[in-house]
Design a protein around this motif. Structure first.
Motif, PDB file in Angstrom:
ATOM      1  N   ASN A   9      46.585  64.137  44.747  1.00  0.00           N
ATOM      2  CA  ASN A   9      47.412  63.885  43.401  1.00  0.00           C
ATOM      3  C   ASN A   9      48.612  63.804  44.086  1.00  0.00           C
ATOM      4  O   ASN A   9      49.729  64.839  43.008  1.00  0.00           O
ATOM      5  N   PRO A  10      49.499  64.026  45.394  1.00  0.00           N
ATOM      6  CA  PRO A  10      50.640  64.225  45.770  1.00  0.00           C
ATOM      7  C   PRO A  10      51.993  63.701  44.667  1.00  0.00           C
ATOM      8  O   PRO A  10      51.837  62.591  44.311  1.00  0.00           O
ATOM      9  N   ARG A  11      53.254  64.846  44.241  1.00  0.00           N
ATOM     10  CA  ARG A  11      54.284  63.785  43.994  1.00  0.00           C
ATOM     11  C   ARG A  11      55.618  64.266  44.953  1.00  0.00           C
ATOM     12  O   ARG A  11      55.416  65.220  45.531  1.00  0.00           O
ATOM     13  N   VAL A  12      55.587  63.131  45.255  1.00  0.00           N
ATOM     14  CA  VAL A  12      57.137  63.599  46.625  1.00  0.00           C
ATOM     15  C   VAL A  12      58.468  63.150  45.590  1.00  0.00           C
ATOM     16  O   VAL A  12      58.599  61.902  45.236  1.00  0.00           O
ATOM     17  N   ARG A  13      59.170  63.975  45.871  1.00  0.00           N
ATOM     18  CA  ARG A  13      60.652  63.714  45.142  1.00  0.00           C
ATOM     19  C   ARG A  13      61.425  63.827  46.304  1.00  0.00           C
ATOM     20  O   ARG A  13      61.703  64.090  47.516  1.00  0.00           O
ATOM     21  N   ILE A  14      62.191  62.810  45.855  1.00  0.00           N
ATOM     22  CA  ILE A  14      63.460  62.142  47.027  1.00  0.00           C
ATOM     23  C   ILE A  14      65.071  61.839  46.659  1.00  0.00           C
ATOM     24  O   ILE A  14      65.108  61.335  45.588  1.00  0.00           O
ATOM     25  N   LEU A  15      65.461  62.708  47.081  1.00  0.00           N
ATOM     26  CA  LEU A  15      66.918  62.610  46.660  1.00  0.00           C
ATOM     27  C   LEU A  15      67.296  61.562  47.569  1.00  0.00           C
ATOM     28  O   LEU A  15      68.111  62.160  49.520  1.00  0.00           O
ATOM     29  N   ASP A  16      68.929  61.283  47.964  1.00  0.00           N
ATOM     30  CA  ASP A  16      69.649  60.209  48.338  1.00  0.00           C
ATOM     31  C   ASP A  16      71.091  60.455  47.707  1.00  0.00           C
ATOM     32  O   ASP A  16      72.010  60.118  47.120  1.00  0.00           O
ATOM     33  N   VAL A  17      71.235  61.472  48.761  1.00  0.00           N
ATOM     34  CA  VAL A  17      73.282  62.124  48.534  1.00  0.00           C
ATOM     35  C   VAL A  17      73.893  60.885  48.834  1.00  0.00           C
ATOM     36  O   VAL A  17      73.585  60.479  50.330  1.00  0.00           O
ATOM     37  N   GLY A  18      74.847  60.431  48.936  1.00  0.00           N
ATOM     38  CA  GLY A  18      75.994  59.102  49.115  1.00  0.00           C
ATOM     39  C   GLY A  18      74.685  58.384  48.697  1.00  0.00           C
ATOM     40  O   GLY A  18      74.727  57.039  50.173  1.00  0.00           O
ATOM     41  N   CYS A  19      74.159  57.497  47.970  1.00  0.00           N
ATOM     42  CA  CYS A  19      73.271  56.465  47.887  1.00  0.00           C
ATOM     43  C   CYS A  19      74.891  54.885  47.747  1.00  0.00           C
ATOM     44  O   CYS A  19      73.219  54.088  47.478  1.00  0.00           O
ATOM     45  N   GLY A  20      75.877  54.859  47.598  1.00  0.00           N
ATOM     46  CA  GLY A  20      76.553  54.109  47.383  1.00  0.00           C
ATOM     47  C   GLY A  20      75.871  53.365  45.639  1.00  0.00           C
ATOM     48  O   GLY A  20      75.774  53.978  44.761  1.00  0.00           O
ATOM     49  N   ASN A  21      75.906  52.143  46.188  1.00  0.00           N
ATOM     50  CA  ASN A  21      75.055  51.206  44.807  1.00  0.00           C
ATOM     51  C   ASN A  21      73.710  51.461  44.382  1.00  0.00           C
ATOM     52  O   ASN A  21      73.159  50.838  43.425  1.00  0.00           O
ATOM     53  N   GLY A  22      72.457  52.385  45.151  1.00  0.00           N
ATOM     54  CA  GLY A  22      71.919  52.688  44.581  1.00  0.00           C
ATOM     55  C   GLY A  22      70.614  51.756  45.197  1.00  0.00           C
ATOM     56  O   GLY A  22      69.505  51.643  44.972  1.00  0.00           O
ATOM     57  N   HIS A  23      70.962  50.464  46.250  1.00  0.00           N
ATOM     58  CA  HIS A  23      69.894  49.573  46.446  1.00  0.00           C
ATOM     59  C   HIS A  23      68.673  49.748  48.086  1.00  0.00           C
ATOM     60  O   HIS A  23      67.858  49.722  47.483  1.00  0.00           O
ATOM     61  N   PHE A  24      69.690  51.285  48.537  1.00  0.00           N
ATOM     62  CA  PHE A  24      68.007  51.637  48.577  1.00  0.00           C
ATOM     63  C   PHE A  24      66.842  52.232  48.203  1.00  0.00           C
ATOM     64  O   PHE A  24      65.816  52.361  48.804  1.00  0.00           O
ATOM     65  N   ILE A  25      67.284  52.872  47.029  1.00  0.00           N
ATOM     66  CA  ILE A  25      66.591  54.177  46.352  1.00  0.00           C
ATOM     67  C   ILE A  25      65.816  53.042  46.183  1.00  0.00           C
ATOM     68  O   ILE A  25      64.645  53.754  45.655  1.00  0.00           O
ATOM     69  N   ALA A  26      66.373  52.114  45.088  1.00  0.00           N
ATOM     70  CA  ALA A  26      65.754  51.092  44.517  1.00  0.00           C
ATOM     71  C   ALA A  26      64.217  50.284  45.155  1.00  0.00           C
ATOM     72  O   ALA A  26      63.116  50.328  45.103  1.00  0.00           O
ATOM     73  N   TYR A  27      64.766  50.565  46.906  1.00  0.00           N
ATOM     74  CA  TYR A  27      63.955  50.179  47.919  1.00  0.00           C
ATOM     75  C   TYR A  27      62.782  50.506  48.262  1.00  0.00           C
ATOM     76  O   TYR A  27      61.814  50.403  48.646  1.00  0.00           O
ATOM     77  N   LEU A  28      63.131  52.385  48.413  1.00  0.00           N
ATOM     78  CA  LEU A  28      62.262  53.064  48.765  1.00  0.00           C
ATOM     79  C   LEU A  28      61.056  53.135  47.878  1.00  0.00           C
ATOM     80  O   LEU A  28      60.458  53.362  48.029  1.00  0.00           O
ATOM     81  N   TYR A  29      62.008  53.402  46.288  1.00  0.00           N
ATOM     82  CA  TYR A  29      60.513  53.052  45.565  1.00  0.00           C
ATOM     83  C   TYR A  29      59.530  52.385  45.219  1.00  0.00           C
ATOM     84  O   TYR A  29      58.677  52.789  45.215  1.00  0.00           O
ATOM     85  N   LYS A  30      60.928  51.266  45.474  1.00  0.00           N
ATOM     86  CA  LYS A  30      59.099  50.117  45.324  1.00  0.00           C
ATOM     87  C   LYS A  30      58.664  49.901  47.076  1.00  0.00           C
ATOM     88  O   LYS A  30      56.660  49.868  46.282  1.00  0.00           O
ATOM     89  N   SER A  31      58.699  49.870  47.722  1.00  0.00           N
ATOM     90  CA  SER A  31      58.282  50.069  48.818  1.00  0.00           C
ATOM     91  C   SER A  31      57.092  51.068  48.957  1.00  0.00           C
ATOM     92  O   SER A  31      55.736  50.508  49.418  1.00  0.00           O
ATOM     93  N   LEU A  32      57.370  52.490  48.449  1.00  0.00           N
ATOM     94  CA  LEU A  32      56.175  53.143  48.551  1.00  0.00           C
ATOM     95  C   LEU A  32      55.450  53.460  47.695  1.00  0.00           C
ATOM     96  O   LEU A  32      54.421  53.464  47.931  1.00  0.00           O
ATOM     97  N   SER A  33      55.648  53.116  46.213  1.00  0.00           N
ATOM     98  CA  SER A  33      54.775  52.879  45.580  1.00  0.00           C
ATOM     99  C   SER A  33      53.945  51.855  45.832  1.00  0.00           C
ATOM    100  O   SER A  33      52.365  52.098  45.393  1.00  0.00           O
ATOM    101  N   VAL A  34      54.138  50.859  46.268  1.00  0.00           N
ATOM    102  CA  VAL A  34      52.771  49.697  47.111  1.00  0.00           C
ATOM    103  C   VAL A  34      52.526  50.176  48.036  1.00  0.00           C
ATOM    104  O   VAL A  34      51.090  49.738  48.408  1.00  0.00           O
ATOM    105  N   LEU A  35      53.142  51.212  48.910  1.00  0.00           N
ATOM    106  CA  LEU A  35      52.331  52.030  50.070  1.00  0.00           C
ATOM    107  C   LEU A  35      51.648  52.585  50.256  1.00  0.00           C
ATOM    108  O   LEU A  35      50.140  52.770  50.096  1.00  0.00           O
TER     109      LEU A  35
END
Length: 68
Positions: free
Chosen positions: A16-42
């Motif tokens: 049951n691993p838990r991973v926390r990711i922090l994007d400093v300087g994320c702009g409008n957040g599109h990249f972190i949204a992409y990461l969350y969706k993609s990593l949850s599927v993979l």
């Protein structure tokens, strides 16, 4: 993405691993949204907490920079 996938494969034996990711300087957040969706599927067996923040600088970014 490849770095995160490599790190997750190194932790494959963790139950049951838990991973926390922090994007400093994320702009409008599109990249972190992409990461969350993609990593949850993979890696459906892993819980992800993905956070990001950015600082608006008056006169540098366009007025609607964070709204896009």
């Amino acid at each position: 993405m490849s770095v995160i996938n490599s790190e997750l494969s190194n932790r494959a034996s963790t139950p049951n691993p838990r991973v926390r990711i922090l994007d400093v300087g994320c702009g409008n957040g599109h990249f972190i949204a992409y990461l969350y969706k993609s990593l949850s599927v993979l890696h459906p067996e892993t819980s992800f907490d993905v956070y990001g923040f950015d600082v608006g600088d008056h006169g540098v970014q366009a007025d609607d920079f964070f709204k896009k």
